[in-house]
Design a protein around this motif. Structure first.
Motif, PDB file in Angstrom:
ATOM      1  N   THR A   1      46.390  43.095  42.239  1.00  0.00           N
ATOM      2  CA  THR A   1      46.442  41.845  43.008  1.00  0.00           C
ATOM      3  C   THR A   1      45.788  40.675  42.281  1.00  0.00           C
ATOM      4  O   THR A   1      45.963  39.533  42.686  1.00  0.00           O
ATOM      5  N   GLU A   2      45.000  40.982  41.259  1.00  0.00           N
ATOM      6  CA  GLU A   2      44.222  39.998  40.506  1.00  0.00           C
ATOM      7  C   GLU A   2      43.154  39.312  41.354  1.00  0.00           C
ATOM      8  O   GLU A   2      42.584  38.307  40.958  1.00  0.00           O
ATOM      9  N   ALA A   3      42.870  39.862  42.539  1.00  0.00           N
ATOM     10  CA  ALA A   3      41.786  39.338  43.379  1.00  0.00           C
ATOM     11  C   ALA A   3      40.447  39.800  42.812  1.00  0.00           C
ATOM     12  O   ALA A   3      40.348  40.869  42.217  1.00  0.00           O
ATOM     13  N   TRP A   4      39.433  38.978  43.000  1.00  0.00           N
ATOM     14  CA  TRP A   4      38.092  39.355  42.556  1.00  0.00           C
ATOM     15  C   TRP A   4      37.426  40.233  43.602  1.00  0.00           C
ATOM     16  O   TRP A   4      37.559  39.998  44.802  1.00  0.00           O
ATOM     17  N   LYS A   5      36.698  41.243  43.136  1.00  0.00           N
ATOM     18  CA  LYS A   5      35.847  42.024  44.030  1.00  0.00           C
ATOM     19  C   LYS A   5      34.445  42.008  43.436  1.00  0.00           C
ATOM     20  O   LYS A   5      34.270  41.829  42.227  1.00  0.00           O
ATOM     21  N   TYR A   6      33.466  42.177  44.289  1.00  0.00           N
ATOM     22  CA  TYR A   6      32.069  42.012  43.903  1.00  0.00           C
ATOM     23  C   TYR A   6      31.282  43.263  44.248  1.00  0.00           C
ATOM     24  O   TYR A   6      31.431  43.813  45.336  1.00  0.00           O
ATOM     25  N   LEU A   7      30.428  43.698  43.320  1.00  0.00           N
ATOM     26  CA  LEU A   7      29.518  44.809  43.560  1.00  0.00           C
ATOM     27  C   LEU A   7      28.164  44.213  43.893  1.00  0.00           C
ATOM     28  O   LEU A   7      27.586  43.467  43.086  1.00  0.00           O
ATOM     29  N   ILE A   8      27.702  44.508  45.093  1.00  0.00           N
ATOM     30  CA  ILE A   8      26.435  43.977  45.589  1.00  0.00           C
ATOM     31  C   ILE A   8      25.443  45.119  45.665  1.00  0.00           C
ATOM     32  O   ILE A   8      25.698  46.122  46.327  1.00  0.00           O
ATOM     33  N   ASN A   9      24.326  44.973  44.979  1.00  0.00           N
ATOM     34  CA  ASN A   9      23.289  46.001  44.965  1.00  0.00           C
ATOM     35  C   ASN A   9      22.123  45.526  45.812  1.00  0.00           C
ATOM     36  O   ASN A   9      21.679  44.382  45.696  1.00  0.00           O
ATOM     37  N   GLY A  10      21.639  46.413  46.672  1.00  0.00           N
ATOM     38  CA  GLY A  10      20.498  46.079  47.503  1.00  0.00           C
ATOM     39  C   GLY A  10      19.876  47.335  48.080  1.00  0.00           C
ATOM     40  O   GLY A  10      20.306  48.445  47.791  1.00  0.00           O
TER      41      GLY A  10
ATOM     42  N   LEU B   1      36.732  38.721  49.080  1.00  0.00           N
ATOM     43  CA  LEU B   1      37.050  37.709  50.074  1.00  0.00           C
ATOM     44  C   LEU B   1      38.538  37.749  50.354  1.00  0.00           C
ATOM     45  O   LEU B   1      39.349  37.786  49.429  1.00  0.00           O
ATOM     46  N   SER B   2      38.901  37.740  51.630  1.00  0.00           N
ATOM     47  CA  SER B   2      40.314  37.751  52.001  1.00  0.00           C
ATOM     48  C   SER B   2      40.857  36.327  51.939  1.00  0.00           C
ATOM     49  O   SER B   2      40.085  35.360  51.906  1.00  0.00           O
ATOM     50  N   PRO B   3      42.174  36.185  51.964  1.00  0.00           N
ATOM     51  CA  PRO B   3      42.768  34.840  51.956  1.00  0.00           C
ATOM     52  C   PRO B   3      42.360  33.982  53.159  1.00  0.00           C
ATOM     53  O   PRO B   3      42.457  32.773  53.114  1.00  0.00           O
ATOM     54  N   ILE B   4      41.891  34.619  54.240  1.00  0.00           N
ATOM     55  CA  ILE B   4      41.463  33.855  55.416  1.00  0.00           C
ATOM     56  C   ILE B   4      39.938  33.771  55.501  1.00  0.00           C
ATOM     57  O   ILE B   4      39.370  33.624  56.576  1.00  0.00           O
ATOM     58  N   ASP B   5      39.282  33.864  54.338  1.00  0.00           N
ATOM     59  CA  ASP B   5      37.835  33.691  54.219  1.00  0.00           C
ATOM     60  C   ASP B   5      37.007  34.683  55.017  1.00  0.00           C
ATOM     61  O   ASP B   5      35.978  34.336  55.591  1.00  0.00           O
ATOM     62  N   ARG B   6      37.452  35.907  55.047  1.00  0.00           N
ATOM     63  CA  ARG B   6      36.646  36.994  55.607  1.00  0.00           C
ATOM     64  C   ARG B   6      36.188  37.889  54.476  1.00  0.00           C
ATOM     65  O   ARG B   6      36.892  38.076  53.494  1.00  0.00           O
ATOM     66  N   VAL B   7      35.019  38.456  54.623  1.00  0.00           N
ATOM     67  CA  VAL B   7      34.540  39.444  53.664  1.00  0.00           C
ATOM     68  C   VAL B   7      35.192  40.770  54.021  1.00  0.00           C
ATOM     69  O   VAL B   7      35.159  41.196  55.181  1.00  0.00           O
ATOM     70  N   VAL B   8      35.801  41.421  53.028  1.00  0.00           N
ATOM     71  CA  VAL B   8      36.397  42.738  53.222  1.00  0.00           C
ATOM     72  C   VAL B   8      35.523  43.737  52.482  1.00  0.00           C
ATOM     73  O   VAL B   8      35.358  43.644  51.263  1.00  0.00           O
ATOM     74  N   ILE B   9      34.929  44.655  53.222  1.00  0.00           N
ATOM     75  CA  ILE B   9      34.085  45.680  52.611  1.00  0.00           C
ATOM     76  C   ILE B   9      35.001  46.828  52.203  1.00  0.00           C
ATOM     77  O   ILE B   9      35.585  47.505  53.051  1.00  0.00           O
ATOM     78  N   ILE B  10      35.122  47.025  50.885  1.00  0.00           N
ATOM     79  CA  ILE B  10      36.054  48.000  50.338  1.00  0.00           C
ATOM     80  C   ILE B  10      35.455  49.400  50.334  1.00  0.00           C
ATOM     81  O   ILE B  10      36.090  50.365  50.725  1.00  0.00           O
ATOM     82  N   THR B  11      34.221  49.503  49.860  1.00  0.00           N
ATOM     83  CA  THR B  11      33.532  50.794  49.845  1.00  0.00           C
ATOM     84  C   THR B  11      32.034  50.556  49.795  1.00  0.00           C
ATOM     85  O   THR B  11      31.562  49.442  49.518  1.00  0.00           O
ATOM     86  N   VAL B  12      31.301  51.612  50.075  1.00  0.00           N
ATOM     87  CA  VAL B  12      29.838  51.590  50.130  1.00  0.00           C
ATOM     88  C   VAL B  12      29.353  52.926  49.586  1.00  0.00           C
ATOM     89  O   VAL B  12      29.944  53.971  49.904  1.00  0.00           O
ATOM     90  N   TYR B  13      28.314  52.892  48.765  1.00  0.00           N
ATOM     91  CA  TYR B  13      27.755  54.174  48.316  1.00  0.00           C
ATOM     92  C   TYR B  13      26.290  54.033  47.927  1.00  0.00           C
ATOM     93  O   TYR B  13      25.830  52.962  47.550  1.00  0.00           O
ATOM     94  N   VAL B  14      25.571  55.149  48.083  1.00  0.00           N
ATOM     95  CA  VAL B  14      24.164  55.218  47.676  1.00  0.00           C
ATOM     96  C   VAL B  14      24.139  55.427  46.182  1.00  0.00           C
ATOM     97  O   VAL B  14      24.859  56.276  45.649  1.00  0.00           O
ATOM     98  N   GLU B  15      23.302  54.650  45.516  1.00  0.00           N
ATOM     99  CA  GLU B  15      23.222  54.756  44.062  1.00  0.00           C
ATOM    100  C   GLU B  15      22.326  55.882  43.616  1.00  0.00           C
ATOM    101  O   GLU B  15      21.394  56.263  44.220  1.00  0.00           O
TER     102      GLU B  15
END
Length: 80
Positions: free
Chosen positions: A43-52, A66-80
């Protein structure tokens, strides 16, 4: 202010596998840092890895875009 986001089924399943709550995920997004930006090959969309950290001190990565309608889409989550 309410968070405006969408959680994928995959992210929800991964949260369950790692015994994380939605509050843990919100904590990581609100207080963590973007550690990597990746472009989706299809899709060439950017995705971001957020560490916290969760309130319990777990290091967690949230992968979101970010979706085209300005919503955050959480793709996956994992414990590091």
């Amino acid at each position: 202010m309410a968070l405006d986001y969408v959680m994928t089924i995959h992210a929800d399943e991964e949260m369950d596998d790692d015994a994380l709550t939605i509050l843990d995920v919100e904590q990581v997004i609100l207080t963590g840092q973007i550690v990597e930006r990746q472009r989706d090959r299809n899709t060439e969309a950017w995705k971001y890895l957020i560490n916290g950290q969760t309130d319990d001190g777990l290091d967690v990565i949230v992968v979101a875009k970010l979706s085209p309608i300005d919503r955050v889409v959480i793709i996956t989550v994992y414990v590091e």
